[in-house]
Design a protein around this motif. Structure first.
Motif, PDB file in Angstrom:
ATOM      1  N   PHE A  46       0.796  -1.218   0.000  1.00 37.35           N
ATOM      2  CA  PHE A  46       0.000   0.000   0.000  1.00 37.35           C
ATOM      3  C   PHE A  46       0.838   1.283   0.000  1.00 37.35           C
ATOM      4  O   PHE A  46       0.378   2.336   0.440  1.00 37.35           O
ATOM      5  CB  PHE A  46      -0.961  -0.021   1.200  1.00 37.35           C
ATOM      6  CG  PHE A  46      -1.923  -1.171   1.130  1.00 37.35           C
ATOM      7  CD1 PHE A  46      -3.040  -1.095   0.308  1.00 37.35           C
ATOM      8  CD2 PHE A  46      -1.698  -2.340   1.850  1.00 37.35           C
ATOM      9  CE1 PHE A  46      -3.933  -2.159   0.228  1.00 37.35           C
ATOM     10  CE2 PHE A  46      -2.590  -3.406   1.760  1.00 37.35           C
ATOM     11  CZ  PHE A  46      -3.700  -3.317   0.942  1.00 37.35           C
ATOM     12  N   LEU A  47       2.064   1.179  -0.489  1.00 41.38           N
ATOM     13  CA  LEU A  47       2.910   2.358  -0.689  1.00 41.38           C
ATOM     14  C   LEU A  47       3.224   2.488  -2.184  1.00 41.38           C
ATOM     15  O   LEU A  47       3.418   1.482  -2.874  1.00 41.38           O
ATOM     16  CB  LEU A  47       4.216   2.231   0.102  1.00 41.38           C
ATOM     17  CG  LEU A  47       4.102   2.264   1.622  1.00 41.38           C
ATOM     18  CD1 LEU A  47       5.480   2.062   2.257  1.00 41.38           C
ATOM     19  CD2 LEU A  47       3.500   3.587   2.090  1.00 41.38           C
ATOM     20  N   PRO A  48       3.303   3.713  -2.706  1.00 44.68           N
ATOM     21  CA  PRO A  48       3.529   3.907  -4.153  1.00 44.68           C
ATOM     22  C   PRO A  48       5.006   3.725  -4.534  1.00 44.68           C
ATOM     23  O   PRO A  48       5.617   4.596  -5.174  1.00 44.68           O
ATOM     24  CB  PRO A  48       3.060   5.342  -4.382  1.00 44.68           C
ATOM     25  CG  PRO A  48       3.360   6.037  -3.098  1.00 44.68           C
ATOM     26  CD  PRO A  48       3.103   5.016  -2.009  1.00 44.68           C
ATOM     27  N   LEU A  49       5.576   2.597  -4.162  1.00 49.62           N
ATOM     28  CA  LEU A  49       7.013   2.390  -4.366  1.00 49.62           C
ATOM     29  C   LEU A  49       7.359   2.127  -5.829  1.00 49.62           C
ATOM     30  O   LEU A  49       8.425   2.528  -6.305  1.00 49.62           O
ATOM     31  CB  LEU A  49       7.485   1.230  -3.484  1.00 49.62           C
ATOM     32  CG  LEU A  49       7.291   1.469  -1.978  1.00 49.62           C
ATOM     33  CD1 LEU A  49       7.571   0.192  -1.196  1.00 49.62           C
ATOM     34  CD2 LEU A  49       8.209   2.588  -1.501  1.00 49.62           C
ATOM     35  N   TYR A  50       6.465   1.447  -6.537  1.00 54.20           N
ATOM     36  CA  TYR A  50       6.690   1.212  -7.972  1.00 54.20           C
ATOM     37  C   TYR A  50       6.741   2.552  -8.711  1.00 54.20           C
ATOM     38  O   TYR A  50       7.585   2.763  -9.596  1.00 54.20           O
ATOM     39  CB  TYR A  50       5.574   0.330  -8.526  1.00 54.20           C
ATOM     40  CG  TYR A  50       5.883  -0.328  -9.846  1.00 54.20           C
ATOM     41  CD1 TYR A  50       6.351  -1.640  -9.909  1.00 54.20           C
ATOM     42  CD2 TYR A  50       5.681   0.345 -11.047  1.00 54.20           C
ATOM     43  CE1 TYR A  50       6.612  -2.254 -11.119  1.00 54.20           C
ATOM     44  CE2 TYR A  50       5.947  -0.254 -12.261  1.00 54.20           C
ATOM     45  CZ  TYR A  50       6.420  -1.556 -12.302  1.00 54.20           C
ATOM     46  OH  TYR A  50       6.688  -2.154 -13.508  1.00 54.20           O
ATOM     47  N   SER A  51       5.866   3.457  -8.346  1.00 53.35           N
ATOM     48  CA  SER A  51       5.860   4.798  -8.947  1.00 53.35           C
ATOM     49  C   SER A  51       7.146   5.546  -8.628  1.00 53.35           C
ATOM     50  O   SER A  51       7.706   6.246  -9.483  1.00 53.35           O
ATOM     51  CB  SER A  51       4.663   5.603  -8.447  1.00 53.35           C
ATOM     52  OG  SER A  51       3.474   5.165  -9.065  1.00 53.35           O
ATOM     53  N   ILE A  52       7.603   5.404  -7.387  1.00 52.81           N
ATOM     54  CA  ILE A  52       8.866   6.055  -6.998  1.00 52.81           C
ATOM     55  C   ILE A  52      10.014   5.516  -7.850  1.00 52.81           C
ATOM     56  O   ILE A  52      10.886   6.267  -8.303  1.00 52.81           O
ATOM     57  CB  ILE A  52       9.138   5.827  -5.502  1.00 52.81           C
ATOM     58  CG1 ILE A  52       8.105   6.582  -4.656  1.00 52.81           C
ATOM     59  CG2 ILE A  52      10.551   6.262  -5.133  1.00 52.81           C
ATOM     60  CD1 ILE A  52       8.209   6.313  -3.167  1.00 52.81           C
ATOM     61  N   GLY A  53       9.999   4.208  -8.084  1.00 52.75           N
ATOM     62  CA  GLY A  53      11.040   3.609  -8.915  1.00 52.75           C
ATOM     63  C   GLY A  53      11.050   4.196 -10.311  1.00 52.75           C
ATOM     64  O   GLY A  53      12.114   4.532 -10.848  1.00 52.75           O
ATOM     65  N   TYR A  54       9.881   4.347 -10.920  1.00 55.09           N
ATOM     66  CA  TYR A  54       9.813   4.926 -12.263  1.00 55.09           C
ATOM     67  C   TYR A  54      10.231   6.392 -12.268  1.00 55.09           C
ATOM     68  O   TYR A  54      10.882   6.867 -13.206  1.00 55.09           O
ATOM     69  CB  TYR A  54       8.403   4.787 -12.839  1.00 55.09           C
ATOM     70  CG  TYR A  54       8.260   3.578 -13.733  1.00 55.09           C
ATOM     71  CD1 TYR A  54       9.209   3.292 -14.717  1.00 55.09           C
ATOM     72  CD2 TYR A  54       7.187   2.713 -13.592  1.00 55.09           C
ATOM     73  CE1 TYR A  54       9.083   2.176 -15.514  1.00 55.09           C
ATOM     74  CE2 TYR A  54       7.053   1.591 -14.394  1.00 55.09           C
ATOM     75  CZ  TYR A  54       8.018   1.323 -15.361  1.00 55.09           C
ATOM     76  OH  TYR A  54       7.902   0.216 -16.160  1.00 55.09           O
ATOM     77  N   LEU A  55       9.864   7.107 -11.219  1.00 51.40           N
ATOM     78  CA  LEU A  55      10.245   8.514 -11.144  1.00 51.40           C
ATOM     79  C   LEU A  55      11.759   8.665 -11.063  1.00 51.40           C
ATOM     80  O   LEU A  55      12.368   9.458 -11.792  1.00 51.40           O
ATOM     81  CB  LEU A  55       9.579   9.179  -9.947  1.00 51.40           C
ATOM     82  CG  LEU A  55       9.799  10.690  -9.812  1.00 51.40           C
ATOM     83  CD1 LEU A  55       9.287  11.420 -11.045  1.00 51.40           C
ATOM     84  CD2 LEU A  55       9.110  11.210  -8.561  1.00 51.40           C
ATOM     85  N   VAL A  56      12.380   7.887 -10.181  1.00 52.61           N
ATOM     86  CA  VAL A  56      13.843   7.938 -10.030  1.00 52.61           C
ATOM     87  C   VAL A  56      14.517   7.425 -11.301  1.00 52.61           C
ATOM     88  O   VAL A  56      15.470   8.035 -11.809  1.00 52.61           O
ATOM     89  CB  VAL A  56      14.286   7.108  -8.809  1.00 52.61           C
ATOM     90  CG1 VAL A  56      15.812   7.027  -8.749  1.00 52.61           C
ATOM     91  CG2 VAL A  56      13.742   7.723  -7.528  1.00 52.61           C
TER      92      VAL A  56
END
Length: 401
Positions: free
Chosen positions: A195-205
């Motif tokens: 329930f954390l947007p970690l996949y999105s963070i990965g794409y952003l980085v």
């Protein structure tokens, strides 16, 4: 709303950071600009679905959450598909790795779409109950693990090539490797923290890494190419100037050549036709007895005779262009101060020639003719009159001799 806010913020950052990509301001020298643009569009699409997922989940909208989650995994499959396509184009190499990753990307896309499609009937990837609660399925973890395996292999291969390569090839493989590491860390964390947007963070980085290495290096290469092009242009201009100087300079005397005279004559004819010139004079010079010098003393001495005659002309007409239009024939065009003093200058020249004739030195005949605006004359008629006056002077000098 924190989960959704991050997705929207990621979309905004992508749009700002990749402004040049979306507005097609990156040059065609970037080998995979179209694939990169499509990949970024898919990433933004993914961020939007991720942001909506957070909103629907918090509002417990089970039907909308189910539909959005299905689209979410579809967007994820698209990003993997276009990322592999971008990698193949960006690396610009024909290798087993590029062929394999291209096919694996397509197979993964088909597999994930099929799995998500089956999830509509059997909760393999996820399940959402009537209260809007989300439950991850076994295939969710399988899909993430497959992505990690794909990225890990791509990163290992890229780092190996990076260690062996130089220049743009090294930089490109390093870019792919670093992007893969960023995504592997994000996906691994996403497996454990649903329930954390970690996949999105990965794409952003990861996309920021791509932007740094791809776009900024592309811009640097374009600047370097532009500088090289400007340097080549400067050299070409210099060479063209040197060639023009050679073409417009008489090699024997150093004054202007016949080609230069023809260009100047054309300019004066245009000025006369447009009635934009008020007055000028043409002086025609011819070296006397050059054939006798050549026949008796040789052409080397004859050349020195011509050089001496030219020097005498240039000494008298210091402010007027002098042209050598034939073997022993010169033309000067008088304007400005020389035009105003034309009679005294020609008189001084003739006096010097008469002294030369008595001393047995070089003798040059000169004829002068003047153009006046609105008198109906042309450049050709003025030249013809100056030429006739030159022959009259030549006859006088022969009589004196």
């Amino acid at each position: 709303m924190t989960y959704s806010a991050f997705g929207l913020l990621a979309v905004l950052i992508h749009l700002i950071v990749n402004y040049d990509i979306f507005h097609k301001r990156i040059g065609s020298s970037f080998p995979a600009v179209k694939q990169y643009r499509l990949f970024l569009i898919c990433v933004i699409f993914y961020h939007i679905t991720d942001a909506l997922w957070g909103f629907f989940y918090e509002q417990h909208l089970s039907t909308l959450l189910f539909i959005n989650t299905t689209v979410y995994f579809f967007a994820m499959a698209l990003t993997v598909l276009f990322w592999t396509s971008f990698v193949v184009q960006y690396l610009e190499e024909k290798s087993f790795f590029c062929t394999a990753i291209n096919y694996i990307g397509k197979l993964f896309f088909i597999f994930q779409i099929s799995t998500v499609g089956a999830n509509v009937f059997v909760p393999l990837v996820f399940k959402i109950d009537s209260t809007g609660e989300y439950y991850p399925g076994i295939m969710r973890y399988a899909l993430f693990i497959l992505q990690i395996a794909l990225l890990l292999n791509a990163s290992i291969y890229s780092f190996v090539i990076t260690a062996k390569s130089k220049g743009s090839k090294k930089r490109r493989h390093l870019t792919i490797g670093l992007f893969g590491i960023a995504m592997i860390l994000a996906i691994t964390a996403q497996i454990f923290y649903t329930f954390l947007p970690l996949y999105s963070i990965g794409y952003l980085v990861g996309c920021c890494v791509l932007h740094t290495f791809v776009v900024e290096d592309e811009r640097a290469e374009n600047i370097s190419a532009l500088k090289a092009s400007l340097n080549r242009e400067a050299i070409q201009i210099e060479e063209l100037g040197a060639t023009r100087t050679m073409a417009y300079t008489d090699p024997l005397t150093g004054v202007k050549s016949k080609r230069a005279y023809l260009d100047v004559r054309k300019q004066f004819e245009q000025k006369i036709a447009s009635n934009t010139i008020k007055e000028f004079a043409i002086a025609v010079f011819d070296v006397n007895d050059l054939k006798v010098v050549n026949d008796n003393l040789g052409h080397d001495v004859g050349d020195q005779h011509i050089i001496g005659a030219c020097s005498l002309i240039c000494t008298i007409l210091k402010h007027s262009p002098v042209f050598r239009i034939g073997g022993d024939e010169f033309v000067a065009i008088l304007e400005g101060a020389d035009f105003e003093e034309r009679r005294s200058l020609i008189s001084d020249f003739n006096n010097q020639i008469e002294e030369n004739a008595r001393a047995g030195k070089v003798v040059v005949s000169v004829g002068l003719s003047t153009y006046k605006q609105n008198a109906g004359a042309t450049f050709a008629s003025v030249f013809k009159q100056a030429d006739e006056n030159m022959y009259k002077r030549k006859a006088i000098l022969k009589e004196m001799k």
